[in-house]
Design a protein around this motif. Structure first.
Motif, PDB file in Angstrom:
ATOM      1  N   LYS A  40       0.839  -1.191   0.000  1.00  0.00           N
ATOM      2  CA  LYS A  40       0.000   0.000   0.000  1.00  0.00           C
ATOM      3  C   LYS A  40       0.874   1.240   0.000  1.00  0.00           C
ATOM      4  CE  LYS A  40      -3.626   2.286   2.689  1.00  0.00           C
ATOM      5  NZ  LYS A  40      -4.431   2.234   3.905  1.00  0.00           N
ATOM      6  N   VAL A  41       0.450   2.250  -0.772  1.00  0.00           N
ATOM      7  CA  VAL A  41       1.142   3.534  -0.809  1.00  0.00           C
ATOM      8  C   VAL A  41       0.109   4.622  -0.531  1.00  0.00           C
ATOM      9  CG1 VAL A  41       2.397   5.184  -2.239  1.00  0.00           C
ATOM     10  CG2 VAL A  41       2.905   2.763  -2.423  1.00  0.00           C
ATOM     11  N   THR A  42       0.425   5.487   0.432  1.00  0.00           N
ATOM     12  CA  THR A  42      -0.451   6.602   0.766  1.00  0.00           C
ATOM     13  C   THR A  42       0.225   7.893   0.336  1.00  0.00           C
ATOM     14  OG1 THR A  42      -1.264   5.381   2.675  1.00  0.00           O
ATOM     15  CG2 THR A  42      -1.724   7.724   2.622  1.00  0.00           C
ATOM     16  N   LEU A  43      -0.492   8.693  -0.464  1.00  0.00           N
ATOM     17  CA  LEU A  43       0.010   9.971  -0.935  1.00  0.00           C
ATOM     18  C   LEU A  43      -0.775  11.067  -0.223  1.00  0.00           C
ATOM     19  CD1 LEU A  43      -0.373   7.939  -3.681  1.00  0.00           C
ATOM     20  CD2 LEU A  43       1.149   9.694  -4.499  1.00  0.00           C
ATOM     21  N   THR A  44      -0.100  11.858   0.602  1.00  0.00           N
ATOM     22  CA  THR A  44      -0.744  12.922   1.369  1.00  0.00           C
ATOM     23  C   THR A  44      -0.284  14.262   0.816  1.00  0.00           C
ATOM     24  OG1 THR A  44      -0.629  11.496   3.297  1.00  0.00           O
ATOM     25  CG2 THR A  44      -1.124  13.792   3.698  1.00  0.00           C
ATOM     26  N   ASN A  47       9.718  18.812  -7.535  1.00  0.00           N
ATOM     27  CA  ASN A  47       8.925  18.832  -8.766  1.00  0.00           C
ATOM     28  C   ASN A  47       8.342  17.448  -9.077  1.00  0.00           C
ATOM     29  OD1 ASN A  47      10.985  17.331  -9.884  1.00  0.00           O
ATOM     30  ND2 ASN A  47      11.845  19.016 -11.066  1.00  0.00           N
ATOM     31  N   ILE A  48       7.585  17.370 -10.141  1.00  0.00           N
ATOM     32  CA  ILE A  48       6.825  16.162 -10.483  1.00  0.00           C
ATOM     33  C   ILE A  48       7.740  14.968 -10.754  1.00  0.00           C
ATOM     34  CG2 ILE A  48       6.665  16.876 -12.895  1.00  0.00           C
ATOM     35  CD1 ILE A  48       3.913  15.589 -13.018  1.00  0.00           C
ATOM     36  N   ASP A  49       8.900  15.213 -11.367  1.00  0.00           N
ATOM     37  CA  ASP A  49       9.813  14.110 -11.692  1.00  0.00           C
ATOM     38  C   ASP A  49      10.427  13.505 -10.431  1.00  0.00           C
ATOM     39  OD1 ASP A  49       9.426  14.426 -14.453  1.00  0.00           O
ATOM     40  OD2 ASP A  49      10.935  16.022 -14.532  1.00  0.00           O
ATOM     41  N   VAL A  50      10.806  14.337  -9.475  1.00  0.00           N
ATOM     42  CA  VAL A  50      11.389  13.841  -8.235  1.00  0.00           C
ATOM     43  C   VAL A  50      10.343  13.077  -7.431  1.00  0.00           C
ATOM     44  CG1 VAL A  50      12.531  14.498  -6.086  1.00  0.00           C
ATOM     45  CG2 VAL A  50      13.065  15.712  -8.180  1.00  0.00           C
ATOM     46  N   VAL A  51       9.100  13.564  -7.429  1.00  0.00           N
ATOM     47  CA  VAL A  51       8.019  12.865  -6.724  1.00  0.00           C
ATOM     48  C   VAL A  51       7.829  11.473  -7.314  1.00  0.00           C
ATOM     49  CG1 VAL A  51       5.543  12.863  -6.247  1.00  0.00           C
ATOM     50  CG2 VAL A  51       6.840  14.973  -6.009  1.00  0.00           C
ATOM     51  N   GLU A  52       7.846  11.382  -8.647  1.00  0.00           N
ATOM     52  CA  GLU A  52       7.689  10.072  -9.292  1.00  0.00           C
ATOM     53  C   GLU A  52       8.859   9.144  -8.978  1.00  0.00           C
ATOM     54  OE1 GLU A  52       6.525   8.125 -13.588  1.00  0.00           O
ATOM     55  OE2 GLU A  52       7.184  10.207 -13.524  1.00  0.00           O
ATOM     56  N   ASN A  53      10.076   9.678  -8.971  1.00  0.00           N
ATOM     57  CA  ASN A  53      11.251   8.849  -8.652  1.00  0.00           C
ATOM     58  C   ASN A  53      11.210   8.352  -7.215  1.00  0.00           C
ATOM     59  OD1 ASN A  53      12.303   9.078 -11.216  1.00  0.00           O
ATOM     60  ND2 ASN A  53      13.600  10.828 -10.715  1.00  0.00           N
ATOM     61  N   LYS A  54      10.795   9.191  -6.288  1.00  0.00           N
ATOM     62  CA  LYS A  54      10.706   8.769  -4.888  1.00  0.00           C
ATOM     63  C   LYS A  54       9.590   7.746  -4.695  1.00  0.00           C
ATOM     64  CE  LYS A  54      14.080  11.151  -3.396  1.00  0.00           C
ATOM     65  NZ  LYS A  54      15.293  10.498  -2.933  1.00  0.00           N
ATOM     66  N   LEU A  55       8.515   7.872  -5.459  1.00  0.00           N
ATOM     67  CA  LEU A  55       7.437   6.889  -5.392  1.00  0.00           C
ATOM     68  C   LEU A  55       7.907   5.540  -5.931  1.00  0.00           C
ATOM     69  CD1 LEU A  55       4.521   6.550  -4.535  1.00  0.00           C
ATOM     70  CD2 LEU A  55       3.818   7.269  -6.795  1.00  0.00           C
ATOM     71  N   LYS A  56       8.690   5.552  -7.001  1.00  0.00           N
ATOM     72  CA  LYS A  56       9.262   4.310  -7.524  1.00  0.00           C
ATOM     73  C   LYS A  56      10.222   3.681  -6.516  1.00  0.00           C
ATOM     74  CE  LYS A  56       8.933   5.291 -12.445  1.00  0.00           C
ATOM     75  NZ  LYS A  56       9.670   5.606 -13.676  1.00  0.00           N
TER      76      LYS A  56
END
Length: 144
Positions: free
Chosen positions: A26-30, A94-103
Motif C-alpha cells: 500500500k502507498v499513501t500519498l498525502t 517537482n513532479i519528476d522527483v516525486v515520481e522517482n521517490k514513489l518508484k
C-alpha cells in the motif's frame, strides 16, 4: 505387497523463485490542496497517477488531502510489524522527483537500514605498524 507412499510436502515460498511478490502492499500519498510545497505532488496526481497505478495493479494507492501539511509519500510492506513502513517528505520537489521517490518506495523491500553488528577486521597488517608510547622521542614523552 510393498506400498509406496507419497508424502506431500508444502514448499516454503521464496520470493523470486517461481513467482515474484512485490513487498510493497500500500502507498499513501498525502498532500495539501493549496500549499506551495505540494505543487509537485498535485501535478503528479493530476498528470501521472493514472498511468503509475496501471503499472502496479497489485499495490493499493490511497490519496489523502491534509490542508496545512507538507506532502508525504508513505509505503506499507508485507510482513512489517504494526504497519510500520517508510515515509518520504516530498516538500517543494517537482513532479519528476516525486515520481522517482514513489518508484523508490514501490521497489523497496520495506526493511529499515541497520548498522552491521560486527566490527570490520582486516587480514592484512597495518602499513604503519602498531603505535607505542616508546616510539616517541624520550625528550617529548610525558613524565610523571
Amino acid at each position: 505387497m510393498t506400498g509406496i507412499s507419497f508424502i506431500q510436502q508444502v514448499s516454503k515460498s521464496r520470493n523470486g523463485v517461481g513467482a515474484f511478490i512485490r513487498p510493497c502492499k500500500k502507498v499513501t500519498l498525502t498532500f495539501c490542496n493549496f500549499g506551495g510545497s505540494s505543487k509537485g505532488m498535485r501535478d503528479f496526481l493530476r498528470l501521472r497517477l493514472a498511468k503509475f497505478t496501471k503499472e502496479y495493479p497489485e499495490i493499493q494507492f490511497q490519496v489523502l488531502q491534509k490542508p496545512g501539511f507538507h506532502p508525504v509519500l508513505k509505503g506499507e510492506y508485507i510482513g512489517s510489524e504494526a504497519n510500520v513502513g517508510k515515509q518520504i517528505c516530498v516538500k517543494n520537489w517537482n513532479i519528476d522527483v516525486v515520481e522517482n521517490k514513489l518508484k523508490l518506495l514501490v521497489n523497496s523491500s520495506g526493511k529499515q537500514l541497520k548498522k552491521p553488528k560486527q566490527n570490520v577486521k582486516s587480514l592484512n597488517e597495518s602499513v604503519r605498524g602498531i603505535w607505542s608510547p616508546f616510539h616517541v622521542d624520550p625528550a617529548h614523552r610525558y613524565k610523571i
